[in-house]
Every structure is written in C-alpha cells, then in structure tokens.
Design an enzyme around this catalytic site. Structure first.
Site, short mmCIF file in Angstrom:
data_model
loop_
_atom_site.label_atom_id
_atom_site.label_comp_id
_atom_site.label_asym_id
_atom_site.label_seq_id
_atom_site.Cartn_x
_atom_site.Cartn_y
_atom_site.Cartn_z
N ASP A 76 0.94 -0.83 0.05
CA ASP A 76 -0.11 0.20 -0.17
C ASP A 76 0.78 1.29 0.04
OD1 ASP A 76 -2.15 1.59 1.29
OD2 ASP A 76 -3.40 0.11 0.85
N ASP A 77 0.55 2.50 0.59
CA ASP A 77 0.84 3.65 0.57
C ASP A 77 1.98 3.92 1.58
OD1 ASP A 77 1.23 6.06 0.06
OD2 ASP A 77 -0.05 6.62 1.04
N LYS A 194 -4.00 -0.78 -6.68
CA LYS A 194 -4.95 -0.01 -5.76
C LYS A 194 -4.24 1.21 -6.11
CE LYS A 194 -6.10 1.21 -1.02
NZ LYS A 194 -5.66 1.15 0.39
N ASP A 196 -6.32 5.08 -5.03
CA ASP A 196 -7.02 5.58 -4.08
C ASP A 196 -7.47 7.14 -3.71
OD1 ASP A 196 -8.31 5.07 -1.29
OD2 ASP A 196 -5.74 5.19 -0.66
N ARG A 244 -14.59 0.26 -3.13
CA ARG A 244 -14.29 0.51 -1.37
C ARG A 244 -15.14 1.15 -1.35
NH1 ARG A 244 -9.82 0.94 1.46
NH2 ARG A 244 -11.81 1.80 2.89
N ASP A 248 -12.43 3.61 5.37
CA ASP A 248 -11.50 2.80 6.20
C ASP A 248 -11.75 2.09 7.21
OD1 ASP A 248 -9.03 3.47 4.66
OD2 ASP A 248 -8.06 4.44 6.66
#
Length: 568
Positions: A76-77, A194, A196, A244, A248
């Site tokens: 991820d990030d 992904k 975002d 999504r 979160d």
C-alpha cells in the site's frame, strides 16, 4: 466454437425476480471471484519496507493461507520518497521509490513474491506530482512535458506527500503519461493495482487508468478506494474489479504514531459495514466486487474485536462476496484465527460469486441469504449488539423456498438435521450462525437441450460429461438460440438451473426470456475446458402448466455449450 448458454443466471430478470440485474462488470478478465490475500496498510501502516513485505509473503505460504487461495501480497502507501514539495519523481514524472526502504527495487520484490507462487500488488493515487511539473519532466515516448498535461489550479486527494495536481484530460499527453506509469508497473510484475483517493470528480482518472492497464497486455486486478459514492456504482462496476464502499475499517486507535499498532479496529467499525453491504449488494458480480475493506483477523483479541465478532466479521465479508485481503501480522497468527481464515466452507461461501441479500434487519438481529448455483441456500444470522443474547429467527419462505431442508452449520461443519419451516438461534452479542439449507421437498423437472427447439446450432457429443444423448453447440452468430418447453405444477417462484460448459477464457453474453418476457443480457465466465460442465442457477417466476424458456446469443461468439435445464 458454437455455444449457447450464458442463460445461466440470466433468467434471473427474465421474469418477476426480486432484483433488477446489475450493470455489466468490467470485462478485463480479472477477479472472476473476489481477490484473496494480504495488504500492508492495516498492520505495517506508514512503514513498509522490503524485509517486512518478504516476511509477510513467507508467512502467507508457511501458514497454509496461500494454499487456501490467499495469494495477493499488496504494497500500500508510503513506499515513496518525498520532499517539501511532495513526491520525488523519476525522469518521466512518476513517483520515485524510497531506496532506503526498498534497496533492491520494486521489481526484485515482485519477483520474490512471484517466486513464492503469489501475486504482487501496488498502489497509486490520481494526478501528477508537483515536482514533476516544477521540473517539467518529459512524458515518456512523446514530445510532451509535465507542464503540458497538468492543471495546476486544482489538486487531488492524497494521503501521504499531498501536492498532486489534477490532469488535463483534453490533452493527448495525459493518457500517454498514465500509460507510461502503467507500463512501468507491468514491467515490475504488478498483478493488482489499488488507486486511492477516488471520488465522483475522478471518473476521468479511473477511465484513463483502466485504459492504461489494459494496453500493458499484463493481467492486472484493478481496485478502487475509498468510500466511493454509490451514485456512481455502475461506473465503478464498468471500470474496475472492486471498489471500496466505505472509509477505512481501521480505528487508528493504537498507541503508536498516527494511531498505529494494536488494536487495529473496533466492532463499531466492522458492524458499520452491514448497512453499506446491503445498499451495494446489487452491484456485485463476477469481475466486480463490493470491497468492505481489509479483513481484521489473524492476531487474536488484540485486533480489537473478540472471537465471536471476528467470526461475524468474516461471515459478513464472505456473504457479501467482498475481497478477503488480510490486514493482520501474518508472522504472528494465532491458532484460533488461522482456523477461521482457512475454513474451507467459509471460503467457498465467499468464492461462490454471489453477493447475499439482507432480508431481516430488526434491532440487533440481522439475517442474510444467498442461493448458490447448485441450489443450496446459504443463510447468515447475526446478533450485532454489544450486550445481551438475542434469538434470531428466519422462515424458509423468507429465505426463498418452501418445505423442509437439511441444515449444516458451516462454521463447525456439523449436520443439524432437517428443519421443517425455518431456523432459529440464540446468539451472544456479536455472534453469528452461518448455515447451509438444502431443500428436500419439491419435484425436479429436467429438460435435455437436445430435445429442445434449436435455431442455428447442432446436437453434438464430442465432449465428455454430458447427460442424455448429447449437448447443444450453437453457431457463432448473433441470434442462434434454443427454446425449452417447461411444465410447472403450479405458479410461483422456482429455481432454474442451467448446466453448461465454456472452454474459453472469455465470458459469453446471452439473452434469456421466460414466456416472452423482456430479455435480459449478462456475461458468463469460462469453465477452463469444454468438458468442464458447471451449473448456473436463478430464481424465476412461472405460470401453472406450459412455460417457455428461450436463450439467444447476442454476439458473434455465441454462448457456451448447453447440456440441460432443470426447475425445482
């Protein structure tokens, strides 16, 4: 090859079905079933590095999770390097990797993940970095520059270095820039991307990334994040393989910087997904799934939810056909949680390609249902409260059938015997009961395809495994089809099951109509080989006596080979 079946679940809307068919899912060939694996964000958070990712990949294999289908290792990030103006970039304006965290580079990490028999995931957000525009970097393979394609009057949402300008989609260099970034990822071996920071203002970005990933020629699962507006659900479904549905699931309530560390979530964060899962249910289908966010199971009660709540967490994700991307530390799995995650019956519920409907929501009591292709009804009962036991009950007509059924507890695997008219369980706060109800009443009407009225097709017997005297292989033309006469003892909702094979990797669209009702078109996936027969089933409404079920190919590819249909 000629083929005719996609009718599969099609006939769903062919008549009075309870739901309208969802828009067609992305046709990029990815995520025919929900993705399973691990993502770095929940546990590793802002401090990913090469060693940590390798360790999690190792644990995915050594724990046995990979053998159960958890195959993605998604970075991820916070793998990037930043200065005061945002992301540092390479000569073509793409984010620079932090070499201190990833000294061997991203390709080497992806190669390591692949060497374990796993797949590698990566991360990006829309736009172009401010440093790319300041340096006026070249767009790879063109004469364009970053300043040509950037809209410096507006910025994009970014959770790390910020400073991402929006792109000018009226300029040809913009697609070339995104293509170059996608090409770089493909050359590294990225299998899952992904993107975002997606919202209603970034549709053009998502469309451009969809085109960019396709032109690489590499199969890449495309995921959107986060808290996407449901008003654009059909757009996300057309462009991506998952999206999504909320913010979160992490609580950011741990003792470390930015709320990192255990606990990772709370029951309020998890149970808050029930309503959104119900609202988004209609949009899920093979190729595109409602993503309820990472699965916070693996490290016992320190995750922030107790064992009952963790089972409910997995049950909801499985019933919703959400991607199962673990957020826990796989190097410290508890025996209790590993048993949850490797339960074959729960995995099968998630991977059946059907998103469940909520049929009861009363106080803390909820009941969800889905019907699998073979005719089994999967029912989940929940007590979503935080105190006090609650008795949750459902009748078989609410589930979608009448008469008795054999019940199996899917968490324990125990057979619970025959239930005449419904099911009830007294549940602790946060507890779930997941059952399979297999109807034992009613009569089965079966019609072989070779006995039906065929238009532009032929009865053949050159592939093993068919019933009767053969199967129907339709010509590769639009309009080839078949019409089945079906007798029903009484009017009402019945289950129509179609047995078919599609030996290609391309889904086959077919229209299906019942008794001359409006045709419905959907795509249906391949079965690997032409001997790989499988069932697809849908609920339809029939009249007492004679009925007609008609299937028609809508493209020049025709539909799959059709063996038979049956109604119960």
């Amino acid at each position: 090859m000629r083929r005719i079946l996609a009718a599969l679940a099609l006939v769903a809307a062919a008549l009075t079905v309870t739901q309208q068919p969802a828009a067609r899912a992305s046709d990029n060939g990815q995520s025919i079933r929900p993705a399973m694996g691990w993502s770095s964000w929940s546990f590793v958070r802002r401090w990913p590095d090469e060693a940590k990712l390798r360790a999690q990949a190792d644990a995915l294999v050594s724990s046995g999770l990979a053998a159960k289908g958890y195959v993605y290792v998604n970075l991820d990030d916070f793998f990037q390097k930043c200065d005061a103006n945002g992301f540092l970039v390479d000569e073509y304006g793409r984010w620079a990797i932090d070499a201190a965290k990833f000294p061997s580079g991203i390709k080497a990490l992806a190669d390591y993940v692949h060497s374990k028999g796993l797949k590698f995931g990566f991360y990006v957000t829309p736009g172009i970095a401010k440093n790319a525009v300041t340096r006026n970097t070249r767009v790879e393979g063109t004469a364009y520059r970053a300043a040509d394609i950037a809209d410096t009057s507006a910025t994009h949402k970014n959770y790390n270095c910020r400073n991402m300008y929006r792109l000018r989609f009226d300029h040809p260099g913009t697609q070339a820039f995104i293509n170059s970034w996608a090409d770089q990822m493909a050359s590294w071996g990225v299998d899952h991307l992904k993107i975002d920071g997606v919202d209603a203002t970034t549709v053009a970005d998502v469309e451009a990334w969809d085109r960019a990933l396709r032109q690489t020629g590499r199969p890449i699962n495309f995921a959107l994040s986060n808290n996407l507006p449901i008003s654009h659900a059909t757009t996300w479904k057309r462009l991506a393989n998952s999206w999504r549905t909320q913010g979160d699931v992490e609580c950011y309530c741990g003792p470390g910087p930015n709320g990192s560390g255990f606990p990772l979530t709370t029951w309020a964060k998890v149970s808050g997904r029930f309503n959104s899962a119900a609202s988004w249910q209609q949009y899920a289908a093979p190729g595109g799934w409602n993503d309820l966010d990472s699965l916070q199971i693996g490290n016992g009660d320190q995750m922030g939810i107790n064992a009952d709540q963790r089972r409910s967490h997995l049950t909801l994700w499985a019933m919703a056909a959400s991607p199962l991307l673990l957020g826990s530390d796989l190097t410290a799995l508890t025996a209790t949680d590993l048993a949850m995650l490797t339960n074959d019956r729960l995995i099968a519920v998630n991977q059946d390609g059907v998103a469940a409907q909520r049929i009861i929501s009363s106080g803390v009591n909820q009941v969800w249902r889905k019907r699998q292709a073979g005719g089994d009804h999967i029912v989940a009962l929940f007590n979503t409260g935080t105190s006090g036991n609650s008795t949750v009950s459902v009748t078989w007509p609410q589930v979608g059938f009448t008469g008795p059924a054999e019940v199996t507890n899917l968490w324990s695997g125990a057979a619970e015997g025959s239930a005449a008219s419904g099911y009830s369980a007294t549940l602790r706060p946060g507890e779930t009961r997941l059952i399979r109800a297999r109807p034992t009443g009613g009569t089965l009407t079966r019609v072989e395809a070779e006995s039906a009225a065929i238009t532009q097709g032929a009865v053949e017997s050159n592939h093993a495994g068919y019933s009767g005297t053969g199967f129907v292989n339709f010509d590769n033309v639009v309009g080839s089809g078949i019409e089945f006469p079906v007798d029903a003892a009484s009017a009402g909702n019945v289950r129509l099951t179609l047995r078919y094979a599609n030996g290609t990797s391309v889904a086959r669209p077919m229209s299906v109509s019942v008794n001359g009702g409006p045709p419905v078109v959907r795509d249906f996936p391949g079965t690997t080989t032409w001997d790989g027969w499988t069932n697809a089933a849908v609920d339809v409404s029939v009249t007492a006596g004679a009925n007609s079920v008609k299937l028609v190919a809508t493209t020049a590819d025709g539909g799959p080979n059709l063996d038979r249909i049956s109604l119960r």
